[in-house]
Motif scaffolding. Structure first.
Motif, short mmCIF file in Angstrom:
data_model
loop_
_atom_site.label_atom_id
_atom_site.label_comp_id
_atom_site.label_asym_id
_atom_site.label_seq_id
_atom_site.Cartn_x
_atom_site.Cartn_y
_atom_site.Cartn_z
N SER A 248 0.86 -1.18 0.00
CA SER A 248 0.00 0.00 0.00
C SER A 248 0.89 1.23 0.00
CB SER A 248 -0.91 -0.04 1.22
OG SER A 248 -1.88 1.00 1.17
N ASN A 249 0.27 2.40 0.06
CA ASN A 249 1.07 3.61 0.17
C ASN A 249 1.69 3.69 1.56
OD1 ASN A 249 -1.84 4.13 0.90
ND2 ASN A 249 -0.89 5.93 1.78
N GLU A 250 2.75 4.48 1.68
CA GLU A 250 3.39 4.67 2.98
C GLU A 250 2.49 5.48 3.90
OE1 GLU A 250 6.97 6.44 1.62
OE2 GLU A 250 7.98 4.51 1.30
N ARG A 251 2.55 5.19 5.20
CA ARG A 251 1.64 5.84 6.13
C ARG A 251 2.31 6.85 7.06
NH1 ARG A 251 -2.85 2.08 5.89
NH2 ARG A 251 -2.66 1.39 3.74
N VAL B 196 6.16 7.66 6.77
CA VAL B 196 7.48 8.12 6.33
C VAL B 196 7.38 9.47 5.62
CG1 VAL B 196 9.27 7.53 4.67
CG2 VAL B 196 8.39 5.79 6.22
N ASN B 197 8.27 10.42 5.99
CA ASN B 197 8.28 11.70 5.30
C ASN B 197 9.21 11.64 4.08
OD1 ASN B 197 10.98 12.25 6.12
ND2 ASN B 197 10.27 13.19 8.02
N ARG B 198 9.23 12.73 3.32
CA ARG B 198 9.96 12.73 2.05
C ARG B 198 11.45 12.42 2.23
NH1 ARG B 198 9.69 11.10 -2.73
NH2 ARG B 198 7.51 11.75 -2.56
N HIS C 79 11.84 8.81 3.09
CA HIS C 79 11.50 8.02 1.91
C HIS C 79 12.69 7.96 0.95
CE1 HIS C 79 9.11 6.45 -1.48
NE2 HIS C 79 9.89 7.25 -2.20
N GLN D 28 -3.29 10.61 13.74
CA GLN D 28 -2.14 10.40 12.87
C GLN D 28 -0.85 10.99 13.47
OE1 GLN D 28 -1.85 8.67 9.99
NE2 GLN D 28 0.28 9.27 9.63
N ASP D 29 -0.92 12.22 14.00
CA ASP D 29 0.30 12.85 14.54
C ASP D 29 0.81 12.10 15.77
OD1 ASP D 29 -1.99 13.72 15.96
OD2 ASP D 29 -1.03 15.59 16.56
N GLU D 30 -0.09 11.50 16.54
CA GLU D 30 0.34 10.73 17.72
C GLU D 30 1.01 9.42 17.30
OE1 GLU D 30 -3.10 12.06 20.90
OE2 GLU D 30 -3.67 10.67 19.30
N ARG D 31 0.45 8.75 16.30
CA ARG D 31 1.07 7.50 15.82
C ARG D 31 2.44 7.78 15.19
NH1 ARG D 31 -2.30 6.25 12.00
NH2 ARG D 31 -4.15 7.35 12.72
N HIS E 56 -0.15 -4.83 4.29
CA HIS E 56 -1.20 -4.38 5.20
C HIS E 56 -2.40 -5.33 5.13
CE1 HIS E 56 0.52 -0.23 5.67
NE2 HIS E 56 1.14 -0.61 4.57
#
Lengths: 190, 190
Positions: free
Chosen positions: A59-62, A64-66, A69, A103-106, A133
């Protein structure tokens, strides 16, 4: 690329011999001697003699930032390298408490606290990795992670696994199985 | 709660009458007169006379931070309110360029640039909303968003849709269908 469906089939025959099946946490998985990995359309109809079938999709990344990546992309290698005669399949399920986080907590727990990417980067390109996934498919495991490496890297791989299990992120894992595999040789030795 | 499977079934009969089916962008969807919404185990075997079936699952949030999550939770109401006799189903598919972005890049476009949550909040609690994810299921649409409101709020809902379509996020949409629905009345009038 659209998500690719992958099925991991536990049976009495297959490309990989299961050397160890450890129940790390939670409900067990039936012991079996071999594993087959089926991709795409092959994953739709697994063999009838399967003891179990675990499914997931790329799937797409959940998280990881640029920057992360790009670092990962420049150092990692895909599964299927000729010398990779050892592998591991680690199915995990995270708790409801994890999925209830925003999302920010995970992300904060995943990387700022647990350094999941930073730790993983240290083991590249030695360990090839593919993340599947399963949660949205209604599967028993949220994630199936597949790793491949040459036999000489089995010790370093063990270190990677232990370091990840010691993180805050892993306190949210409620079920984990650890399967270690050896590629079945055509000449009869494994 | 684990993800809930939902099937939207286009057929010649159903709880909702399709008042309008507009192909906003990309490949069309076959015209049909009615829609049925099936949840959970009911979603597994849709009726045989279905013209099409669109599937999705509720899932964890992907972009919303804790502050936004709390604001949304305090203001939104679930679908199924007694007066909600109008609904909309908007299936969309985003481009490969969107899915190739890293998480921080998608988040930036989603909220910092396009204000997806901030805009949506202005229409709460008037518009009830449920987001289903289909991409990892191999579905033709990445997202199916279901909206419900009283007939008097149809105009405000139209404004919400137009504002979202004008955002940078929507430049990544490559297929979009817009279905507007009216609940079929038991007394014969719709």
């Amino acid at each position: 690329m659209r998500p690719l469906s992958v099925a991991f089939v536990g049976a009495e025959a297959g490309t990989w011999s299961i050397e160890r099946l450890e129940v790390v946490l939670g409900e067990p998985l039936a012991p079996v001697s071999h594993l087959e990995v089926l991709d795409g359309s092959g994953a739709v109809h697994p063999p009838r003699d399967a003891v179990w079938v675990l499914r997931g999709v790329t799937s797409n990344e959940r998280y990881v930032n640029r920057v992360e990546h790009s670092e990962l992309a420049s150092r990692q290698e895909p599964p299927g390298r000729a010398g990779s005669r050892r592998a591991a399949l680690i199915p995990i399920r995270k708790s409801q408490a994890w999925w209830d986080l925003a999302q920010d907590e995970r992300r904060r727990i995943f990387e700022e606290t647990s350094h999941h990417v930073a730790i993983g980067l240290e083991y590249l390109p030695a360990v090839a990795r593919r993340l599947l996934h399963g949660r949205d498919l209604g599967e028993p495991f949220d994630f199936l992670t597949w790793f491949e490496f040459v036999p000489e890297h089995a010790v370093v791989f063990e270190e990677l696994v232990q370091r990840l299990r010691a993180t805050e992120e892993w306190t949210y894992v409620e079920r984990e199985i650890d399967l270690r595999l050896a590629r079945v040789s055509h000449t009869g030795d494994s």
